[in-house]
Design an enzyme around this catalytic site. Structure first.
Site, PDB file in Angstrom:
ATOM      1  CE  LYS A   1      -1.879  -1.620   3.681  1.00 49.27           C
ATOM      2  NZ  LYS A   1      -2.689  -1.812   4.891  1.00 49.27           N
TER       3      LYS A   1
ATOM      4  CB  THR B   1      -6.474   8.145   7.194  1.00 50.76           C
ATOM      5  OG1 THR B   1      -5.834   8.839   8.287  1.00 50.76           O
ATOM      6  CG2 THR B   1      -6.499   9.047   5.987  1.00 50.76           C
TER       7      THR B   1
ATOM      8  N   GLY C   1      -8.226   3.609  10.735  1.00 49.53           N
ATOM      9  CA  GLY C   1      -8.813   2.298  10.458  1.00 49.53           C
ATOM     10  C   GLY C   1      -8.836   1.907   8.992  1.00 49.53           C
ATOM     11  CB  THR C   2      -7.301   3.409   5.946  1.00 44.43           C
ATOM     12  OG1 THR C   2      -7.759   4.690   6.326  1.00 44.43           O
ATOM     13  CG2 THR C   2      -7.438   3.250   4.464  1.00 44.43           C
ATOM     14  N   GLY C   3      -6.471   0.619   7.071  1.00 46.54           N
ATOM     15  CA  GLY C   3      -5.838  -0.689   6.825  1.00 46.54           C
ATOM     16  C   GLY C   3      -6.739  -1.823   7.265  1.00 46.54           C
ATOM     17  CB  CYS C   4      -8.879  -2.307  10.284  1.00 47.85           C
ATOM     18  SG  CYS C   4      -7.706  -1.899  11.570  1.00 47.85           S
TER      19      CYS C   4
END
Ligand SMILES: Cc1ncc(COP(=O)(O)OP(=O)(O)O)c(N)n1
Ligand SMILES: Cc1ncsc1CCOP(=O)(O)O
Ligand SMILES: [Mg+2]
Length: 716
Positions: free
Chosen positions: A388, A422, A424-427
Site C-alpha cells: 500500500k 484515515t 482504520g483504513t488498513g483494517c
C-alpha cells in the site's frame, strides 16, 4: 472437526492426464477447492505415501488433504512430515474406529454411505468417530464403474435429511447441479471428472465456488483488537465486512482504550480465553475467510497459529499491524518472530510501507524498490502481498498486488484523497479483501473492488464528523447514497450543529478577562482603545472579504446582502474613528495609525486565504463567526447575563456596548446564518466539512482577537 467441504476434489490420475495430479490439485486449490482426496486405486502404498508428501507441499495448508482407503499410507506419510488431515473410507475399507484412534481427534474422517443400513451403523458409532458422509452416486458415472444405484437429487435430499452427519454429494456431479444439491442439503460437492478433466481446473473450481456461494453472504471472522471509538479494529472490520456483502464475526485479541486522537491503553486478555473464542466460532460455523489484524504479543500469535493449523480457513488475509503511523513498533522482537511464522498461513498480506520494511528486512528506497521488496516477501512466504503506497509523499497513492509464486503483479493507480479521516483504513481494506475473496472474486478483482469501495468511504469520512483527531472512514457511504438514504442535514440541523461545534470557543470567550472587564466596566482605557484600533483595522479588510463574497455569490439576493455587509463594515470602521479613535477620547496619533497585532493579522490572513481561494461557500462560512459571535455576545450583555451594570447608562463604555445589540446587525446575522446553513446543507459532505473547518478556524480567531488586548500587547 467442522471442515469446509463445499468443494471437494477427488483425484484420478487417468483423468488428470499429462498435467499430472499434483499440478491439477494446485490449480484447483487456487480456484477454491477446499478439500482434496488422493484416490488412486492402482498405486502401491509406498507410491501413495510419496504422492501425499508431494501434494501436501503443493497444497501448503490452503486446503485439507485426505487419502482414499489407505489408512496405513496416511500414517506413514504423516511420519514423513506430510500434512495429511484424514482419510475417506468405504464400508469395506479399514475401520473408522481404528482410523480415529490412529489419526487423532482433529483428523477429518469421511465414510461412504448410501443406504438406511449405513445410517444405522453410523448412529451406533461413538460420537465423533466419523465427521461426514460421502453420499452417492447422484447419477451414473464412468469414473467409478462399481458404483451403487443412482440416488438422484431427490434421493440425496431424503438421505441427507435423515443423516446425523453432513453429507457430501458424489457421483456424476457437474457444475449445473450446484444450486440443486446445495438446496437439497449437501454440505459440499465431491467431484472427480468435472475438475480433473477440466481444461482449466482453476477457472472451473472458481465457477463452482461462485455458484455454490451465490446468494449467500460469506462468513468472515475478524481476529483483531477492539477500538471502542469504532473506526479501527474489529469494529471497523465488522462494518467493512457488512459493507462488502459478508456476515461478520469477531474474536478479540486485545482491548484498546483509544479514540480518533490516539491510543491510551491496551489490555490483553488471557490467551486461553482467546482460544475459547476461536474454538466457539469454528466448532459451530464454517468460515469462508479469516482476517487477522492486531495481535498483541507472541503468545497471542502462537494461539492464533495453533488454531489456524487445525481449522485452515479457505481464505486468510493478514494485515500485519506492526508499525504505528507515528513509526513506533507495536510488537516486541519475540512477537515479530512469531508473526513471521504466521505469514506462511496467509493467502494475502497487506503491509503498509513501514511494515513491508520490517517484514522484508530492509527499508525500500522508493516505490519500485517497495515492489521489489514485496516480490521477495511474496516469494519467501508463498502468499500474495498487497503493498500500500498510501504513506508515500506526493499526490499519488498507488497499491500493487504481488503474487510471486504465480509470477503475477498488478498495480493500481489512484490520486490521493486528501482527508484526515484515515483512522482504520488498513483494517477496513483487509476486511473488505477477505470478504471479496471469500465471495469467489479472484485477487485482482477483489483488490479493485475493495479499493473502489474504500476510496468512496474515505471521501465521505469527514461527513460523519466523529472525533477531533483522525476520524473514521464512512463504511456505508456508498450504501446510504445508493439506497437513497439522504444523509444531508437540513439547514436548521447545520445551524444547531455548528453552534455546538464551537461551544468550547464560545465558553472561552465568555471567560476572557477582557470580556468580563468590558462587561463590569473595570476594563482599563488602554486595552479598550487597543481593541478598538484593532477592530478598525480588521473591519477595513473584512469589508474587502465581504465584497469578494458579493462578487462570488450566485444569486442577486446574496450578492446584495454581502455587498451591504461590506458597506456596513466600512461604515463601522469610519464610525470607530469618528467616535472613539479621536484625540477627544484621549487617543494619540500612534493609536490612530495602529499596526495590526498578531491576532488581527492571523485572522485576516485566514479570511483572505479562504476568500481568494475562490470557493464561495467556504468563504461565507469563514465570515460568519464575526456576525454570529458579536450578535450573541451583544444580546447576552444586553440581557444582563454578564451583570446588570453592562446595561447601565453610566457604564464607561455604554455607547460602545449599545452597538453590540443593534437590531439591524442582529437581522443581518440572521440572514448570514441562513445563507451559510442553507449552502452547507446542500453541499457535498467534503465541501460541508471544509465549510465547517473554515467556520471553526474563524471562531478560534475571534477568541484570540478578544484575548489580545489583555495579553500584554502595547497600544502601538
Ligand atoms: C467423498 C467420497 N465418497 C465416496 C467415495 C468412494 O470411495 P471408493 O473407495 O471409490 O468407494 P467405496 O470405498 O466407498 O466403495 C469417495 N472416494 N469419496
Ligand atoms: C469416487 C466415487 N465414489 C462414488 S462416485 C465416485 C466417482 C465420481 O466421479 P465423477 O465426479 O467423475 O462422476
Ligand atoms: Mg474405498
Amino acid at each position: 472437526m467442522n471442515a469446509d467441504l463445499s468443494l471437494y476434489l477427488v483425484t484420478d490420475p487417468a483423468l488428470c492426464g499429462a498435467r499430472g495430479v499434483v499440478e491439477t490439485v494446485r490449480q484447483a486449490v487456487d480456484g477454491g477447492v477446499r478439500i482434496v482426496q488422493l484416490r488412486d486405486k492402482a498405486a502401491t502404498d509406498a507410491e501413495i505415501v510419496d504422492q501425499l508428501v508431494d501434494l501436501s507441499h503443493a497444497i501448503d495448508g490452503r486446503a485439507l488433504l485426505v487419502v482414499n482407503d489407505r489408512l496405513d499410507a496416511a500414517i506413514a506419510a504423516r511420519e514423513r512430515g506430510a500434512r495429511v488431515d484424514g482419510v475417506h473410507l468405504g464400508q469395506g475399507d479399514a475401520s473408522v474406529l481404528r482410523a480415529r484412534e490412529a489419526l487423532g481427534p482433529d483428523a477429518v474422517i469421511g465414510l461412504t454411505a448410501n443406504s438406511p443400513a449405513h445410517l444405522e451403523a453410523v448412529l451406533a458409532l461413538p460420537p465423533g468417530t466419523v465427521d461426514h458422509l460421502g453420499v452417492g452416486v447422484i447419477r451414473p458415472t464412468l469414473t467409478k464403474p462399481d458404483h451403487p444405484p443412482a440416488l438422484g437429487i431427490e434421493g440425496f435430499r431424503a438421505f441427507a435429511a435423515a443423516s446425523p452427519l453432513p453429507c457430501v454429494a458424489i457421483g456424476g456431479v457437474g457444475i449445473d447441479d450446484t444450486e440443486a444439491l446445495r438446496e437439497a442439503g449437501a454440505a459440499g460437492l465431491a467431484v472427480v471428472s468435472a475438475l480433473c478433466a477440466a481444461d482449466d481446473p482453476r477457472r472451473e473450481a472458481a465457477q463452482f465456488r461462485r455458484r455454490w456461494h451465490a446468494g449467500a453472504a460469506p462468513r468472515i471472522l475478524s481476529i483483531a483488537g477492539s477500538d471502542p471509538s469504532g473506526g479501527a479494529g474489529i469494529q471497523a472490520d465488522l462494518k467493512s465486512i457488512a459493507a462488502n456483502g459478508g456476515y461478520g464475526m469477531a474474536v478479540i485479541t486485545a482491548l484498546t482504550a483509544q479514540n480518533t486522537e490516539g491510543v491510551r491503553g491496551v489490555h490483553v486478555p488471557p490467551t486461553d480465553f482467546l482460544q475459547a473464542q476461536l474454538e466457539a466460532v469454528s466448532d459451530d460455523i464454517t468460515l469462508d475467510a479469516v482476517k487477522i489484524g492486531m495481535l498483541a504479543d507472541a503468545e497471542v500469535i502462537r494461539t492464533v497459529v495453533a488454531w489456524l493449523d487445525v481449522v485452515r480457513p479457505p481464505v486468510v488475509v493478514l494485515d500485519p499491524v506492526m508499525v504505528a503511523t507515528s513509526g513506533d513498533r507495536l510488537l516486541d522482537p519475540e512477537a515479530e518472530g512469531e508473526l513471521r511464522r504466521l505469514l506462511r498461513h496467509a493467502d494475502l498480506i497487506t503491509p503498509n510501507l513501514a511494515e513491508l520494511a520490517v517484514l522484508a528486512g530492509r527499508v525500500p528506497t522508493d516505490w519500485p524498490d517497495a515492489l521489489a521488496a514485496a516480490e521477495e516477501l511474496s516469494a519467501d512466504v508463498g502468499a500474495m502481498v498487497l503493498v500500500k503506497g498510501g504513506h508515500l509523499p506526493g499526490d499519488e497513492a498507488p497499491d500493487a498486488l504481488i503474487d510471486a509464486p504465480r509470477g503475477r503483479r498488478q498495480e493500481f493507480a489512484g490520486a490521493r484523497i486528501t482527508t484526515r479521516n484515515t483512522h482504520g483504513t488498513g483494517c477496513s481494506l483487509s476486511s473488505a479483501l477477505a470478504t471479496r475473496l471469500a465471495k469467489g472474486e479472484d485477487a485482482p478483482t477483489a483488490v479493485a473492488g475493495a479499493r473502489a469501495w474504500l476510496r468512496e468511504s474515505l471521501r465521505e469520512g469527514e461527513a460523519l464528523r466523529v472525533g477531533r483527531g483522525q476520524g473514521p472512514i464512512s463504511h456505508f457511504a456508498g450504501l446510504w447514497a445508493r439506497g437513497g438514504l439522504d444523509t444531508r442535514p437540513t439547514a436548521a440541523v447545520v445551524e444547531a450543529d455548528w453552534w455546538r461545534q464551537i461551544s468550547a470557543t464560545r465558553t472561552a470567550i465568555d471567560e476572557l478577562p477582557f470580556i468580563r472587564a468590558l462587561a463590569d466596566g473595570t476594563l482599563a482605557r488602554e486595552p479598550f482603545l487597543f481593541y478598538l484600533a484593532q477592530d478598525a483595522l480588521y473591519l477595513r479588510d473584512y469589508a474587502r472579504v465581504l465584497a469578494e463574497a458579493a462578487r462570488l455569490a450566485s444569486t442577486s439576493e446574496e450578492q446584495a446582502f454581502w455587498a451591504n455587509s461590506a458597506h456596513g463594515s466600512i461604515v463601522g470602521e469610519l464610525e470607530l474613528h469618528a467616535a472613539w479613535l479621536t484625540p477627544s477620547q484621549g487617543v494619540g496619533a500612534a493609536t490612530f495609525s495602529a499596526r495590526p497585532a498578531p491576532a488581527t493579522t492571523a485572522y485576516l490572513d485566514h479570511l483572505r486565504s479562504v476568500a481568494f481561494g475562490g470557493d464561495y461557500e467556504e468563504l461565507i462560512a469563514a465570515v460568519l463567526p464575526c456576525f454570529w459571535l458579536y450578535t450573541d455576545l451583544g444580546r447576552r450583555l444586553h440581557a444582563g447575563e454578564f451583570g446588570a451594570y453592562a446595561r447601565d447608562p453610566r457604564h464607561p463604555y455604554a455607547s460602545w456596548l449599545a452597538t453590540y445589540a443593534d437590531a439591524a446587525f442582529e437581522e443581518a446575522t440572521r440572514r448570514a446564518i441562513e445563507f451559510v446553513a442553507t449552502a452547507a446543507a446542500a453541499a457535498e459532505p467534503e465541501k460541508r466539512g471544509r465549510m465547517l473547518r473554515a467556520f471553526e478556524v474563524s471562531s478560534a480567531h475571534e477568541l484570540a482577537f478578544f484575548a489580545a488586548p489583555l495579553e500584554g500587547h502595547p497600544v502601538v
